[in-house]
Design a protein around this motif. Structure first.
Motif, PDB file in Angstrom:
ATOM      1  N   LYS A 158       0.789  -1.006  -0.040  1.00 41.48           N
ATOM      2  CA  LYS A 158      -0.270   0.149  -0.037  1.00 41.48           C
ATOM      3  C   LYS A 158       1.063   1.112   0.014  1.00 41.48           C
ATOM      4  CE  LYS A 158      -3.738   2.060   2.572  1.00 41.48           C
ATOM      5  NZ  LYS A 158      -4.679   2.136   3.936  1.00 41.48           N
ATOM      6  N   THR A 159       0.435   2.124  -0.775  1.00 42.87           N
ATOM      7  CA  THR A 159       1.441   3.280  -0.872  1.00 42.87           C
ATOM      8  C   THR A 159       1.236   4.441   0.433  1.00 42.87           C
ATOM      9  OG1 THR A 159       1.213   3.676  -3.232  1.00 42.87           O
ATOM     10  CG2 THR A 159       1.755   5.483  -2.265  1.00 42.87           C
ATOM     11  N   LYS A 165       6.331   6.014  -1.654  1.00 45.07           N
ATOM     12  CA  LYS A 165       6.807   4.755  -1.256  1.00 45.07           C
ATOM     13  C   LYS A 165       5.606   3.693  -0.722  1.00 45.07           C
ATOM     14  CE  LYS A 165      10.672   6.848  -1.729  1.00 45.07           C
ATOM     15  NZ  LYS A 165      10.225   8.158  -2.191  1.00 45.07           N
ATOM     16  N   GLN A 166       6.108   2.566  -0.616  1.00 45.13           N
ATOM     17  CA  GLN A 166       5.068   1.727  -0.246  1.00 45.13           C
ATOM     18  C   GLN A 166       5.726   0.666   0.792  1.00 45.13           C
ATOM     19  OE1 GLN A 166       4.580  -0.267  -4.521  1.00 45.13           O
ATOM     20  NE2 GLN A 166       2.405   0.208  -4.417  1.00 45.13           N
ATOM     21  N   LEU A 167       4.848   0.031   1.639  1.00 47.93           N
ATOM     22  CA  LEU A 167       5.011  -0.718   2.641  1.00 47.93           C
ATOM     23  C   LEU A 167       3.831  -1.769   2.575  1.00 47.93           C
ATOM     24  CD1 LEU A 167       6.156   1.697   5.485  1.00 47.93           C
ATOM     25  CD2 LEU A 167       7.569   0.138   4.085  1.00 47.93           C
ATOM     26  N   PRO A 169       0.218  -2.967   4.334  1.00 47.36           N
ATOM     27  CA  PRO A 169      -0.768  -1.958   4.581  1.00 47.36           C
ATOM     28  C   PRO A 169      -0.615  -1.924   6.168  1.00 47.36           C
ATOM     29  CG  PRO A 169      -1.780  -3.682   3.040  1.00 47.36           C
ATOM     30  CD  PRO A 169      -0.262  -4.243   3.414  1.00 47.36           C
ATOM     31  N   GLU A 170      -0.427  -2.891   7.049  1.00 48.83           N
ATOM     32  CA  GLU A 170      -0.413  -2.735   8.275  1.00 48.83           C
ATOM     33  C   GLU A 170       0.849  -1.660   8.828  1.00 48.83           C
ATOM     34  OE1 GLU A 170       1.286  -7.171   8.043  1.00 48.83           O
ATOM     35  OE2 GLU A 170       0.262  -5.428   6.650  1.00 48.83           O
ATOM     36  N   ALA A 171       1.747  -1.693   7.830  1.00 49.25           N
ATOM     37  CA  ALA A 171       2.880  -0.909   8.405  1.00 49.25           C
ATOM     38  C   ALA A 171       2.896   0.535   7.919  1.00 49.25           C
ATOM     39  CB  ALA A 171       4.494  -1.384   7.396  1.00 49.25           C
ATOM     40  N   VAL A 172       2.043   0.526   6.785  1.00 47.66           N
ATOM     41  CA  VAL A 172       1.743   1.888   6.482  1.00 47.66           C
ATOM     42  C   VAL A 172       0.608   2.657   7.334  1.00 47.66           C
ATOM     43  CG1 VAL A 172       0.132   3.293   4.757  1.00 47.66           C
ATOM     44  CG2 VAL A 172       1.877   1.531   3.937  1.00 47.66           C
ATOM     45  N   GLY A 194      10.898   2.735   1.073  1.00 51.95           N
ATOM     46  CA  GLY A 194      10.164   1.729   1.763  1.00 51.95           C
ATOM     47  C   GLY A 194      10.318   0.329   1.108  1.00 51.95           C
ATOM     48  N   TYR A 195       9.450  -0.344   0.487  1.00 52.87           N
ATOM     49  CA  TYR A 195       9.580  -1.484  -0.221  1.00 52.87           C
ATOM     50  C   TYR A 195      10.567  -1.554  -1.452  1.00 52.87           C
ATOM     51  CZ  TYR A 195       8.436  -5.365  -3.503  1.00 52.87           C
ATOM     52  OH  TYR A 195       8.778  -6.295  -4.424  1.00 52.87           O
TER      53      TYR A 195
END
Length: 314
Positions: A158-159, A165-167, A169-172, A194-195
């Motif tokens: 998820k952005t 940047k993306q991680l 969903p829970e990290a976002v 991020g990712y």
């Protein structure tokens, strides 16, 4: 080296300073991290495999009675001096014919195995402990030089709002909460990186290898499959004003100090703290944070454990 197949895994290695800063459109203001695991070394007098030699050389001994240090491994050899009972010694080669070669005070010689006993081996800074980590792909699992993700692994992403940047969903969600809390304290945080996919990490490592050589590249970059960024749970945090991006001086900024103090409340840990290189294998990176969830992060905080490697080897 273990390879974890596709599903959803987590944890890892290192960030690539210069490339990340360029990707973020900001110039790095400090030195790139340098990290390398040093190999164990040892020497044996008799024929041994490398592993046996490493275990035997440097063996700690303790005299069980007054011992005689002789010039050679023989009861007929000249006595150089006497060693009191209870003295701790260290052998410099594997025992041969019932004699240990040692150095004591300013003399080098041999003591009989009958007058000493082996002492428990102390863990060394370069030893790699056996990890008792969660089952593969659970939140909090380790990805590092010894725990590798497969080339096909890609988590759900998820952005991060307001960034590219993306991680996961829970990290976002966790980072957004942390950034909002920091804002209330007058601290503006941003996601520098991020990712990163296996393919992208492969490109980065190859680039460093061409420029610096493979040995040096291993110090400043993660090999593909060993980067924590591939999990989607690692984020390089920076100050919104661009100060000390991907640099050790980030630790001395208001932003760096705030994240170091409060990140655990949101499920993040500084993955490579200062002084933990012997456990993580990587240099100090005050900008690299890993989402492990609040349960693990708070438990580590309460128990004053700084790294996942140590957390799983208690």
């Amino acid at each position: 080296m273990k390879t974890y197949e596709k599903k959803s895994g987590f944890l890892g290695v290192l960030s690539i300073a210069a490339s990340l800063a360029m990707a973020a459109g900001i110039a790095a203001t400090g030195p790139v991290s340098a990290h390398a695991m040093l190999p164990l070394a040892g020497a044996g007098a008799s024929i041994q495999t490398p592993a046996q030699t490493a275990r035997i050389a440097g063996t700690r001994l303790k005299t069980t009675s007054d011992a005689k240090l002789r010039a050679k491994g023989s009861n007929k050899a000249k006595v150089l001096l006497r060693i009191p009972k209870g003295t701790v010694l260290k052998s410099t080669q594997a025992p041969k014919s019932g004699w240990y070669k040692i150095a004591y005070k300013d003399k080098a010689g041999y003591v009989s195995s009958k007058s000493v006993k082996l002492m428990p081996k102390k863990p060394t800074d370069t030893s790699k402990p056996t990890l008792q980590a969660p089952a593969r792909y659970e939140l909090g699992f380790i990805v590092n030089k010894d725990h590798k993700l497969s080339s096909s692994y890609k988590p759900a992403l998820k952005t991060i709002p307001g960034t590219s940047k993306q991680l996961t969903p829970e990290a976002v969600t966790a980072f957004s909460k942390m950034r909002k809390a920091a804002k209330k304290d007058g601290i503006s945080l941003t996601a520098v990186s991020g990712y990163r996919s296996y393919a992208r990490q492969k490109e980065l490592f190859a680039s460093y290898s061409r420029k610096l050589g493979a040995k040096e590249a291993d110090r400043v970059s993660a090999r593909p499959g060993t980067s924590e960024h591939q999990t989607g749970l690692a984020i390089d945090v920076g100050a919104a004003n661009g100060r000390c991006v991907i640099s050790k001086c980030f630790a001395d900024t208001r932003e760096g100090k705030w994240v170091a103090k409060y990140s655990y409340k949101y499920g993040f840990i500084m993955r490579y703290p200062k002084g933990t290189e012997k456990y993580t294998g990587y240099d100090f990176e005050p900008w690299h944070y890993r989402y492990v969830g609040t349960a693990i992060a708070k438990d580590m905080k309460n128990k004053k454990i700084k790294t996942l490697e140590r957390y799983y080897t208690r």
